[in-house]
Design a protein around this motif. Structure first.
Motif, PDB file in Angstrom:
ATOM      1  N   ASP A 143       0.817  -1.218   0.000  1.00 42.26           N
ATOM      2  CA  ASP A 143       0.000   0.000   0.000  1.00 42.26           C
ATOM      3  C   ASP A 143       0.849   1.266   0.000  1.00 42.26           C
ATOM      4  O   ASP A 143       0.312   2.365   0.155  1.00 42.26           O
ATOM      5  N   TYR A 144       2.167   1.115  -0.140  1.00 42.30           N
ATOM      6  CA  TYR A 144       3.114   2.216  -0.150  1.00 42.30           C
ATOM      7  C   TYR A 144       3.305   2.797   1.263  1.00 42.30           C
ATOM      8  O   TYR A 144       2.424   2.695   2.114  1.00 42.30           O
ATOM      9  N   ILE A 175       3.881  10.288  -5.318  1.00 44.07           N
ATOM     10  CA  ILE A 175       3.701  11.688  -5.710  1.00 44.07           C
ATOM     11  C   ILE A 175       2.945  11.747  -7.034  1.00 44.07           C
ATOM     12  O   ILE A 175       1.912  12.402  -7.156  1.00 44.07           O
ATOM     13  N   GLY A 176       3.459  11.055  -8.036  1.00 43.34           N
ATOM     14  CA  GLY A 176       2.814  11.055  -9.353  1.00 43.34           C
ATOM     15  C   GLY A 176       1.418  10.468  -9.340  1.00 43.34           C
ATOM     16  O   GLY A 176       0.568  10.840 -10.154  1.00 43.34           O
ATOM     17  N   ARG A 177       1.167   9.543  -8.415  1.00 44.85           N
ATOM     18  CA  ARG A 177      -0.164   8.928  -8.311  1.00 44.85           C
ATOM     19  C   ARG A 177      -1.138   9.816  -7.523  1.00 44.85           C
ATOM     20  O   ARG A 177      -2.316   9.476  -7.377  1.00 44.85           O
ATOM     21  N   GLY A 178      -0.639  10.920  -6.963  1.00 43.28           N
ATOM     22  CA  GLY A 178      -1.494  11.827  -6.210  1.00 43.28           C
ATOM     23  C   GLY A 178      -1.906  11.300  -4.847  1.00 43.28           C
ATOM     24  O   GLY A 178      -2.897  11.749  -4.265  1.00 43.28           O
ATOM     25  N   MET A 179      -1.128  10.357  -4.302  1.00 39.40           N
ATOM     26  CA  MET A 179      -1.492   9.751  -3.018  1.00 39.40           C
ATOM     27  C   MET A 179      -1.097  10.626  -1.832  1.00 39.40           C
ATOM     28  O   MET A 179      -1.762  10.591  -0.794  1.00 39.40           O
ATOM     29  N   VAL A 180      -0.018  11.381  -1.970  1.00 36.69           N
ATOM     30  CA  VAL A 180       0.393  12.328  -0.928  1.00 36.69           C
ATOM     31  C   VAL A 180       1.014  13.545  -1.603  1.00 36.69           C
ATOM     32  O   VAL A 180       1.575  13.428  -2.694  1.00 36.69           O
ATOM     33  N   ARG A 189       5.104   8.251 -12.096  1.00 37.88           N
ATOM     34  CA  ARG A 189       4.443   6.953 -12.270  1.00 37.88           C
ATOM     35  C   ARG A 189       5.226   6.133 -13.294  1.00 37.88           C
ATOM     36  O   ARG A 189       5.915   6.709 -14.153  1.00 37.88           O
ATOM     37  N   PRO A 190       5.098   4.804 -13.256  1.00 37.29           N
ATOM     38  CA  PRO A 190       5.814   3.973 -14.232  1.00 37.29           C
ATOM     39  C   PRO A 190       5.493   4.316 -15.686  1.00 37.29           C
ATOM     40  O   PRO A 190       6.360   4.227 -16.557  1.00 37.29           O
TER      41      PRO A 190
END
Length: 196
Positions: free
Chosen positions: A25-26, A62-67, A99-100
């Motif tokens: 879950d990172y 960061i790129g996924r907008g999670m935090v 992101r990948p």
């Protein structure tokens, strides 16, 4: 260049799965950050032996907008402070926020983060070590020209060890964990002129 001579003994380290417990879950905040057993001792021993430690980490949260970026940077400030409080020192932390699917040149296994560090600190990668727990980490070290690659069996290391064998890629050493890797590096005989 004086700084290059100063930074002869450089270790690049992955973060999640090497220094701290990884999570599917990172690791999103400092509250979720848990040091792996022995990792603080390893960082202290390596620092006190004169190695300069640089963390190289993919952080697609960061790129996924999670935090937000400030939360990641706060985690890294607290990581450096915790290591310092136990006698170790992290010189710097380089991270890929992408992101990948963004096809950047800094997400491991691409060598971009190590190249950034080498430019900033005048490092010759052949004098450096890359320690990680994944195929991406080992390939990053190879792609950047690191002189030594060490796979740890913590985190994703056991799976990576099998995958690397299937790819016919052999790290220079496979260690049980970061402390085992540190003891290996500290046990290598190095003469005053830097030759092994």
């Amino acid at each position: 260049m004086a700084i290059a001579a100063q930074l002869k003994k450089v270790i690049f380290l992955d973060r999640d799965g090497v220094i701290n417990r990884d999570s599917p879950d990172y690791i999103k905040t400092w509250d979720e950050f848990q040091f792996l057993p022995g990792s603080l001792e390893a960082l202290r021993l390596l620092s006190q032996a004169g190695f300069r430690l640089i963390v190289i980490t993919n952080q697609s949260i960061i790129g996924r907008g999670m935090v937000p970026l400030r939360v990641l940077e706060e985690t890294h400030r607290k990581l450096k402070a915790a290591v310092s409080a136990t006698g170790g020192d992290i010189l710097d932390i380089f991270y890929c926020p992408h992101r990948p699917d963004e096809a950047c040149d800094c997400r491991k296994p691409a060598p971009g983060l190590i190249q950034q560090a080498c430019r900033r600190y005048g490092i010759d990668p052949v004098d450096s070590v890359m320690i990680g727990d994944s195929v991406k980490d080992m390939l990053c070290g190879c792609n950047a020209g690191c002189g030594t690659t060490i796979l740890v069996r913590t985190g994703n290391g056991l799976r990576a060890e099998k995958e690397l064998a299937e790819l016919h890629i052999r790290p220079d050493m496979v260690a049980a964990d970061l402390l085992d890797a540190a003891r290996y590096l500290l046990g290598r005989a190095v003469s005053p002129d830097g030759r092994r």
